[in-house]
Design a protein around this motif. Sequence first.
Motif, PDB file in Angstrom:
ATOM      1  N   LEU A 154       0.791  -1.197   0.033  1.00 17.39           N
ATOM      2  CA  LEU A 154      -0.151  -0.138   0.021  1.00 17.39           C
ATOM      3  C   LEU A 154       0.805   1.264   0.157  1.00 17.39           C
ATOM      4  O   LEU A 154       0.434   1.935  -0.488  1.00 17.39           O
ATOM      5  CB  LEU A 154      -0.807   0.039   1.303  1.00 17.39           C
ATOM      6  CG  LEU A 154      -2.057  -1.118   1.170  1.00 17.39           C
ATOM      7  CD1 LEU A 154      -2.905  -1.159   2.598  1.00 17.39           C
ATOM      8  CD2 LEU A 154      -3.116  -0.628   0.002  1.00 17.39           C
ATOM      9  N   GLN A 157       2.243   1.919  -3.434  1.00 17.15           N
ATOM     10  CA  GLN A 157       1.256   2.207  -4.276  1.00 17.15           C
ATOM     11  C   GLN A 157       0.937   3.580  -4.074  1.00 17.15           C
ATOM     12  O   GLN A 157       0.282   4.274  -4.928  1.00 17.15           O
ATOM     13  CB  GLN A 157      -0.019   1.415  -4.357  1.00 17.15           C
ATOM     14  CG  GLN A 157       0.123  -0.032  -4.766  1.00 17.15           C
ATOM     15  CD  GLN A 157      -1.128  -0.721  -4.721  1.00 17.15           C
ATOM     16  OE1 GLN A 157      -2.041  -0.351  -3.948  1.00 17.15           O
ATOM     17  NE2 GLN A 157      -1.174  -2.285  -4.770  1.00 17.15           N
ATOM     18  N   THR A 159      -1.065   4.523  -1.609  1.00 14.97           N
ATOM     19  CA  THR A 159      -2.434   4.636  -1.088  1.00 14.97           C
ATOM     20  C   THR A 159      -2.073   5.093   0.610  1.00 14.97           C
ATOM     21  O   THR A 159      -1.545   4.689   1.221  1.00 14.97           O
ATOM     22  CB  THR A 159      -2.943   3.063  -0.917  1.00 14.97           C
ATOM     23  OG1 THR A 159      -2.723   2.524  -2.220  1.00 14.97           O
ATOM     24  CG2 THR A 159      -4.350   3.001  -0.336  1.00 14.97           C
ATOM     25  N   VAL A 166      -8.991  -1.179   4.647  1.00 10.42           N
ATOM     26  CA  VAL A 166      -8.409  -0.648   3.147  1.00 10.42           C
ATOM     27  C   VAL A 166      -8.526  -1.743   2.201  1.00 10.42           C
ATOM     28  O   VAL A 166      -8.297  -3.048   2.409  1.00 10.42           O
ATOM     29  CB  VAL A 166      -6.925  -0.515   3.721  1.00 10.42           C
ATOM     30  CG1 VAL A 166      -6.159   0.105   2.515  1.00 10.42           C
ATOM     31  CG2 VAL A 166      -6.827   0.596   4.846  1.00 10.42           C
ATOM     32  N   ARG A 167      -8.574  -1.457   0.771  1.00  9.01           N
ATOM     33  CA  ARG A 167      -8.535  -2.351  -0.182  1.00  9.01           C
ATOM     34  C   ARG A 167      -7.202  -2.462  -0.806  1.00  9.01           C
ATOM     35  O   ARG A 167      -6.561  -1.443  -1.292  1.00  9.01           O
ATOM     36  CB  ARG A 167      -9.602  -1.978  -1.264  1.00  9.01           C
ATOM     37  CG  ARG A 167     -10.935  -2.033  -0.683  1.00  9.01           C
ATOM     38  CD  ARG A 167     -12.115  -1.694  -1.552  1.00  9.01           C
ATOM     39  NE  ARG A 167     -13.383  -1.874  -0.974  1.00  9.01           N
ATOM     40  CZ  ARG A 167     -14.559  -1.578  -1.673  1.00  9.01           C
ATOM     41  NH1 ARG A 167     -14.249  -1.028  -2.871  1.00  9.01           N
ATOM     42  NH2 ARG A 167     -15.662  -1.813  -0.870  1.00  9.01           N
ATOM     43  N   ARG A 169      -5.614  -3.303  -3.948  1.00  8.18           N
ATOM     44  CA  ARG A 169      -5.849  -3.476  -5.189  1.00  8.18           C
ATOM     45  C   ARG A 169      -4.969  -4.417  -6.000  1.00  8.18           C
ATOM     46  O   ARG A 169      -3.707  -4.249  -5.866  1.00  8.18           O
ATOM     47  CB  ARG A 169      -5.959  -2.116  -5.923  1.00  8.18           C
ATOM     48  CG  ARG A 169      -7.130  -1.298  -5.798  1.00  8.18           C
ATOM     49  CD  ARG A 169      -8.025  -0.915  -6.842  1.00  8.18           C
ATOM     50  NE  ARG A 169      -8.138  -1.073  -7.921  1.00  8.18           N
ATOM     51  CZ  ARG A 169      -8.888  -1.857  -8.933  1.00  8.18           C
ATOM     52  NH1 ARG A 169      -9.752  -2.230  -8.361  1.00  8.18           N
ATOM     53  NH2 ARG A 169      -8.657  -1.819 -10.251  1.00  8.18           N
TER      54      ARG A 169
END
Length: 194
Positions: A154, A157, A159, A166-167, A169
Amino acid sequence: MLREELILSDRPEGLTEVLNAAEKLLAKVERRVEKPVRRRSRRKATEEVLWLSAELLQVYLGHVNELSYDINDLNYVMYGMAPEERDIPGAMARIESHVDDVLDMHRAIRGWRAEHLGAEGRDILVAIYRHLLGEVQSWLRGLIEALNDPIGALERQGTPIVPGVVRLRIKAFFDTPPQMTALEAWARRCLPRE
């Protein structure tokens, strides 16, 4: 950052299911991609290899589209459905089915016997399919790394990480194989000159 308050999924075992399936699929691809193949007895004429190359490029593009769709679908299965409706093994099985098709086609092309100019085309087609398999391997390695260290993934990324759900992806990008230019040049050499 409050890492202990971060929940990556409302069903964390789903991430474990994806991780296990990805590790299994990566091991399969690594095992099969370099497995020796015996050349078939009937020799293909250059014209036949040329004709098959056009067909195989359409098949190749279909596999790229289907893999991209099924990888995006895995995100939907994980995050867009109610936990009791999620079929993560089914989503991973669809991805594996397409990878199996690419492995089978790669192996079949490697097994072709062809005359000199046809063999050159065969080798370019093998390299094109090998390129896709290499991208699949890279994607699986990245996925495994991300699932083993989701917080780090994350952060890489970019994010924002805040307490709550939290996703992570799951995405993949497939590039056009550089061998496409060589295939085009080879096909031009195979065509009769006026």
